[in-house]
Scaffold this motif. Structure first.
Motif, PDB file in Angstrom:
ATOM      1  N   THR A 551      -9.286   4.141 -11.259  1.00 25.21           N
ATOM      2  CA  THR A 551      -9.970   3.526 -10.108  1.00 25.21           C
ATOM      3  C   THR A 551      -8.911   3.048  -9.119  1.00 25.21           C
ATOM      4  OG1 THR A 551     -11.743   2.799 -11.568  1.00 25.21           O
ATOM      5  CG2 THR A 551     -11.617   1.777  -9.385  1.00 25.21           C
ATOM      6  N   VAL A 552      -8.957   3.582  -7.916  1.00 22.59           N
ATOM      7  CA  VAL A 552      -7.964   3.267  -6.882  1.00 22.59           C
ATOM      8  C   VAL A 552      -8.635   2.422  -5.809  1.00 22.59           C
ATOM      9  CG1 VAL A 552      -6.308   4.230  -5.246  1.00 22.59           C
ATOM     10  CG2 VAL A 552      -6.873   5.496  -7.323  1.00 22.59           C
ATOM     11  N   VAL A 553      -8.061   1.244  -5.530  1.00 22.52           N
ATOM     12  CA  VAL A 553      -8.590   0.359  -4.482  1.00 22.52           C
ATOM     13  C   VAL A 553      -7.737   0.555  -3.233  1.00 22.52           C
ATOM     14  CG1 VAL A 553      -9.138  -2.005  -3.833  1.00 22.52           C
ATOM     15  CG2 VAL A 553      -9.358  -1.288  -6.218  1.00 22.52           C
ATOM     16  N   VAL A 554      -8.404   0.867  -2.128  1.00 25.12           N
ATOM     17  CA  VAL A 554      -7.708   1.208  -0.870  1.00 25.12           C
ATOM     18  C   VAL A 554      -8.014   0.147   0.178  1.00 25.12           C
ATOM     19  CG1 VAL A 554      -7.428   2.964   0.919  1.00 25.12           C
ATOM     20  CG2 VAL A 554      -7.951   3.657  -1.425  1.00 25.12           C
ATOM     21  N   LYS A 555      -6.943  -0.389   0.799  1.00 23.92           N
ATOM     22  CA  LYS A 555      -7.119  -1.307   1.937  1.00 23.92           C
ATOM     23  C   LYS A 555      -7.030  -0.487   3.224  1.00 23.92           C
ATOM     24  CE  LYS A 555      -3.648  -3.902   3.449  1.00 23.92           C
ATOM     25  NZ  LYS A 555      -2.683  -5.017   3.573  1.00 23.92           N
ATOM     26  N   GLU A 556      -8.026  -0.644   4.093  1.00 26.17           N
ATOM     27  CA  GLU A 556      -8.018   0.052   5.374  1.00 26.17           C
ATOM     28  C   GLU A 556      -7.674  -0.923   6.498  1.00 26.17           C
ATOM     29  OE1 GLU A 556     -11.255   3.583   4.741  1.00 26.17           O
ATOM     30  OE2 GLU A 556     -12.004   1.616   5.309  1.00 26.17           O
ATOM     31  N   SER A 557      -6.843  -0.451   7.420  1.00 24.46           N
ATOM     32  CA  SER A 557      -6.450  -1.286   8.557  1.00 24.46           C
ATOM     33  C   SER A 557      -6.599  -0.482   9.837  1.00 24.46           C
ATOM     34  CB  SER A 557      -4.996  -1.736   8.424  1.00 24.46           C
ATOM     35  OG  SER A 557      -4.770  -2.374   7.194  1.00 24.46           O
ATOM     36  N   CYS A 558      -6.965  -1.165  10.901  1.00 22.60           N
ATOM     37  CA  CYS A 558      -7.065  -0.522  12.208  1.00 22.60           C
ATOM     38  C   CYS A 558      -6.732  -1.545  13.273  1.00 22.60           C
ATOM     39  CB  CYS A 558      -8.471   0.039  12.427  1.00 22.60           C
ATOM     40  SG  CYS A 558      -8.598   1.048  13.916  1.00 22.60           S
ATOM     41  N   PHE A 583      -4.050   3.227   5.912  1.00 23.60           N
ATOM     42  CA  PHE A 583      -4.557   2.719   4.625  1.00 23.60           C
ATOM     43  C   PHE A 583      -3.386   2.399   3.698  1.00 23.60           C
ATOM     44  CE2 PHE A 583      -4.060   7.243   3.947  1.00 23.60           C
ATOM     45  CZ  PHE A 583      -3.543   7.337   2.670  1.00 23.60           C
ATOM     46  N   THR A 584      -3.656   1.544   2.731  1.00 25.99           N
ATOM     47  CA  THR A 584      -2.658   1.144   1.725  1.00 25.99           C
ATOM     48  C   THR A 584      -3.312   1.201   0.357  1.00 25.99           C
ATOM     49  OG1 THR A 584      -1.680  -0.376   3.322  1.00 25.99           O
ATOM     50  CG2 THR A 584      -1.067  -0.685   1.015  1.00 25.99           C
ATOM     51  N   LEU A 585      -2.646   1.836  -0.629  1.00 32.82           N
ATOM     52  CA  LEU A 585      -3.159   1.826  -2.007  1.00 32.82           C
ATOM     53  C   LEU A 585      -2.763   0.495  -2.631  1.00 32.82           C
ATOM     54  CD1 LEU A 585      -2.347   5.454  -3.230  1.00 32.82           C
ATOM     55  CD2 LEU A 585      -4.301   4.608  -1.940  1.00 32.82           C
ATOM     56  N   MET A 586      -3.752  -0.365  -2.839  1.00 36.12           N
ATOM     57  CA  MET A 586      -3.462  -1.740  -3.279  1.00 36.12           C
ATOM     58  C   MET A 586      -3.252  -1.825  -4.792  1.00 36.12           C
ATOM     59  SD  MET A 586      -3.324  -3.672  -0.641  1.00 36.12           S
ATOM     60  CE  MET A 586      -3.601  -5.341  -1.182  1.00 36.12           C
ATOM     61  N   ASN A 587      -4.131  -1.220  -5.559  1.00 35.77           N
ATOM     62  CA  ASN A 587      -3.959  -1.248  -7.020  1.00 35.77           C
ATOM     63  C   ASN A 587      -4.693  -0.078  -7.660  1.00 35.77           C
ATOM     64  OD1 ASN A 587      -6.772  -2.209  -7.805  1.00 35.77           O
ATOM     65  ND2 ASN A 587      -6.115  -3.905  -6.491  1.00 35.77           N
TER      66      ASN A 587
END
Length: 930
Positions: A551-558, A583-587
């Motif tokens: 399970t990959v949690v992704v942070k999205e930024s704009c 985007f950043t792969l957080m965990n």
């Protein structure tokens, strides 16, 4: 008649008249008649002119016998050598200047530098045109580190004047006498001896014990034949620098330098011999020192040492070589010597040729026996690896002859590294140094031409390496396949406007947009972290063959950025603003048994290095139509990925991945834009709850998160259709500020960076109002506000070194929100009670700030997390009492979020700071630079 004659020719030159009268005796002077007077006057004037010309010629001839600088006569100069003042510099002085790394082609420059005399404006009738050997030697001494004043006092230069009746030059030439104020060469020699004697006496001598000790160490080292003397340096460096690159034992140039724990430098062989004979202490300071303590100096020092130019000590070789290449240069001498002295006793026939001069077939024939021996050894000891044995023999031969540079290159080739850099490394160098393709290509060609080796790789190799790093390189599969997304995985950079004209015909698009396909970008990011994922599994004692699902949690930024116009060039007419989506792969976690085990967590979630760019458009973030047109395909890809599973080969095993997307890296302006809410000046001040500005000011702390993307969509439908036929105000109250269709799902949260900036801007206003004592008189004019702001800016600049800014930014906010700033502001406020209120307000804020700024508050500041509710209530109490003049019936958006929602978000997500947009902001800086 004589009296009349004197009156008539009174206009003649007085000096000439005196000389005429002196030349003609009184008895022989004829009496002149009036008729002959004019004729005789002209004759006298002509004679006077001739005399004057003869004297000037004699004066100029006398000048040629004198030194331009010191005035000494060349006849009395024992060296009988002179140099033209305006001529070229002689070869001996040129050599001396070259050693000093100075350039001068003519004497006037050197004379001006040494004697402070400008000879460029010299006139031949006034100034001599040559200078003496003594002055030439002073110039030599000047560039040999000797003080010029010792050899030539500044006041001894000659002051030249035009010819006159009392001309010193002509008088000295007639009498053959030297100038009084000019000391002779003999006197100068005596003065030099006296000065040198005094210098020897004042300098003193070192203790005899130390001298003996130094001599003893030199005898122990006994390295005169193998180490280079400092006298061989091609350039005349300062004495202190020469000392710093010399061995403390043998005083030669450092060879294979090592550094002791007490930071002294020695040749390796010298120090080892001294430690063996004289004991385990440093020869310079007698600090305890052992062979195991010796380390190599820092690389920058070695680079400087290897870049020194030295003269080759071999006879008939005047070549200057770098110290780092000296061994290689010396080996060429050895090869020549060996070829010259090589004699092989053979039985007649032509003389035996050297091995290197033979043809390949002849070399094979001569080395046949050796080859068979090496082959036998390799089969017996090394499993038949003849190449390894031969390369090792060559390596040992190079090391034995101290040719370490060639040996290192050979060792690199043996290890498969080669002497050139890997294309990916070259790419990293090009990107990190911000070199354009043409700049990099120029550097690549230059290095290749100078070294003769391909250290940097050509541009096409960099482009090939780049393909492996960009999305579209790794194959993958989705199950079920993504809806309306191609199954082709070799998709790199695509046009962000692709497909747009087919769906929107009438809308003119004046923008440029580039993006990656979302799924390809995610795969590329996962493959970049392959090692981290596998190591994380090992650290958690999980088997490598587990295939998921991960399970990959992704942070999205704009975020939008302004002023990105082309500074030069004639590109297309596009807005001078840009929007970046990243985007950043957080965990990453894996279900193992009945629990989720986290195998990867981003340590620096706000770094630009882990913030992967996904879409870039040259458009205004306020342009709702362009934003939705370009981001809609990207959001459609994201929505379909939520319900699908990625199949990707990692570590040789096909593994499955699921993705959770969390849009948290948005500032408030963009959240309102993409979630369809009214702008930030709206009555509905919060993007997390439904509170109005009045409600939030009356109840500062107790609110809960109620808004969501799904609810905003429902409210938009109500706003669009108005099913209850309500008025505008009633409808607006029902939908709580939703006025457009939400098109990107965001997580209701606080952006820590912009929260910090917003709160700092509010404190900045509070400081101004406190200086103006608004708590006494709320009615204020715009001019008064400007005056208070000016006063505050000047004081902050003076006390805190904070320069005034047009718009609040992160750095200014960080410096402003400190206790020191409050103390500085208190100096401008008279009332002591207000001092205490301001100090307490800042103290409470500084206790709350780490909770929502840190990446993991439970670990970094657990006590402040526990105290947050109490601190926020006390902060709210201060705002509603001491600062009532500012917060009665109103409150800022970020103060409301800081006081009301932080504990709930921390409980839900574990952190606020880790999910901020700071990484995207840092990426904006990089994009602006590129």
């Amino acid at each position: 008649a004589n009296k009349e004659k004197a009156e008539k020719v009174a206009s003649l030159d007085k000096g000439t008249m005196v000389q005429i009268d002196a030349a003609v005796p009184v008895a022989e002077k004829p009496l002149l008649a009036d008729t002959d007077l004019n004729h005789n006057k002209q004759g006298l004037e002509k004679d006077a002119d001739n005399l004057k010309m003869q004297e000037n010629a004699a004066h100029q001839a006398n000048l040629q016998q004198l030194c331009r600088i010191c005035g000494v006569s060349f006849k009395t100069d024992r060296y009988k050598r002179s140099h033209p003042v305006h001529g070229p510099v002689d070869s001996e002085t040129q050599g001396l200047l070259r050693k000093k790394e100075k350039r001068a082609t003519s004497w006037p420059d050197l004379i001006a530098k040494v004697f402070k005399i400008d000879v460029r404006g010299d006139i031949d009738t006034i100034h001599p045109t040559r200078f003496c050997y003594n002055c030439w030697s002073i110039i030599q001494r000047k560039f040999s580190n000797a003080p010029c004043e010792v050899y030539f006092p500044r006041n001894s230069t000659m002051d030249w004047k035009s010819h006159s009746p009392n001309c010193t030059v002509c008088y000295t030439a007639r009498r053959g006498v030297k100038r009084k104020n000019q000391p002779s060469n003999l006197q100068l020699g005596k003065r030099l001896k006296i000065i040198a004697e005094r210098a020897r006496k004042t300098k003193g001598v070192k203790k005899q014990v130390q001298v003996n000790n130094k001599n003893l160490m030199k005898k122990i080292a006994n390295c005169k034949k193998i180490h280079l003397s400092t006298k061989l340096l091609a350039v005349d460096y300062p004495a202190d620098f020469v000392k710093s690159i010399s061995c403390q034992v043998c005083e030669h140039i450092l060879a294979d330098p090592v550094e002791t724990t007490c930071s002294h430098l020695f040749c390796r062989t010298c120090i080892l011999k001294c430690l063996k004979v004289m004991g385990s202490y440093c020869p310079s300071c007698r600090y305890p020192c052992f062979p195991t303590d010796l380390v190599s100096p820092v690389k920058s020092f070695l680079n400087i040492l290897n870049s020194l130019a030295v003269r080759c000590p071999v006879k008939e070789c005047d070549e200057e070589v770098l110290l780092g290449k000296y061994c290689h240069h010396l080996s060429s001498h050895k090869e020549v010597k060996r070829k010259e002295i090589y004699t092989h006793v053979n039985k007649g026939g032509r003389p035996r040729q050297h091995l290197l001069s033979l043809t390949r077939r002849a070399q094979k024939h001569r080395l046949r026996e050796l080859k068979l021996q090496v082959k036998a050894f390799a089969e017996k000891e090394e499993g038949g690896d003849i190449k390894a044995v031969c390369l090792t023999l060559f390596l040992l031969a190079l090391r034995a002859r101290n040719e370490h540079r060639q040996a290192d290159e050979l060792e690199a080739i043996m290890q498969g590294k080669g002497s050139g850099l890997h294309p990916a490394v070259c790419l990293a160098i090009r990107v990190n140094t911000f070199l354009s393709c043409s700049q990099y290509h120029k550097m690549y060609r230059t290095v290749k031409a100078i070294t003769g080796r391909q250290i940097f790789q050509p541009l096409h190799a960099l482009r090939t390496a780049e393909k492996a790093l960009l999305p579209g390189y790794h194959p993958f599969e989705w199950k079920p396949p993504l809806k309306n997304v191609s199954t082709n995985t070799e998709v790199g950079i695509i046009d962000g406007l692709s497909g747009l004209p087919h769906s929107v015909d009438d809308y003119p698009v004046d923008t440029i947009s580039k993006r990656f396909r979302y799924d390809a970008a995610l795969v590329s990011a996962l493959m970049d972290m392959e090692e981290d994922i596998l190591e994380g599994m090992k650290a958690q004692d999980l088997d490598d063959y587990l295939n998921g699902p991960f399970t990959v949690v992704v942070k999205e930024s704009c975020d939008g950025m302004g002023d990105v116009s082309e500074k030069h060039g004639s590109g297309p007419a596009v807005p001078e603003k840009a929007v970046r989506f990243s985007f950043t792969l957080m965990n990453i976690s894996i279900a193992h048994g009945n629990e989720n085990v986290r195998i990867f967590e981003e340590v620096k979630p706000n770094s630009e290095l882990c913030c992967k760019p996904l879409c870039l458009m040259l458009a205004d973030e306020s342009d709702h139509e362009t934003l939705t047109a370009i981001l809609s395909p990207l959001i459609a890809e994201r929505e379909t990925m939520k319900s699908s599973v990625l199949l990707l080969e990692m570590g040789g095993i096909l593994r499955t991945f699921k993705f959770i997307f969390r849009g948290t890296g948005y500032d408030e302006k963009l959240v309102r834009e993409v979630e369809g809410l009214e702008a930030s000046g709206s009555t509905y001040i919060c993007t997390l709850c439904d509170a109005t500005r009045l409600e939030a000011s009356q109840n500062l702390v107790f609110h809960s998160i109620t808004r969501s993307h799904a609810e905003n969509l429902e409210r938009y439908e109500v706003w669009r259709s108005n099913p209850y036929n309500e008025s505008v105000d009633e409808l607006r109250d029902r939908v709580k500020g939703v006025s457009a269709k939400p098109f990107i799902e965001t997580v209701p949260s606080i952006d820590a960076l912009h929260c910090d900036i917003g709160n700092a801007a509010e404190f900045y206003k509070i400081f101004q109002f406190e200086i103006g004592e608004v708590y006494k008189n709320p009615d204020i004019s715009k001019e008064e506000r400007k005056r208070w702001q000016s006063t505050l800016d000047k004081h902050l600049r003076k006390k805190m070194n904070l320069k005034p800014i047009m718009r609040m930014n992160g750095n200014f906010a960080r410096k402003l929100m400190t206790k020191e700033t409050v103390e500085a502001v208190c100096e401008l406020i008279k009332c002591e009670e207000r001092h205490e209120a301001l100090r307490e307000l800042m103290d409470l804020y500084l206790k709350m700030k780490p909770v929502w700024r840190s990446s993991c508050p439970a670990k970094e500041c657990p006590e402040l997390v526990c105290q947050y509710s109490f601190n926020s209530q006390r902060f709210a109490e201060l705002l509603s009492t001491k600062f009532k003049y500012r917060y009665e019936g109103k409150i800022t958006n970020y103060f409301h979020k800081t006081l009301a929602h932080v504990p709930e978000i921390i409980e839900r997500d574990g952190s606020i700071g880790a999910w901020a947009s700071e990484g995207n902001e840092s990426g904006n800086k990089l994009f602006r630079r590129f």
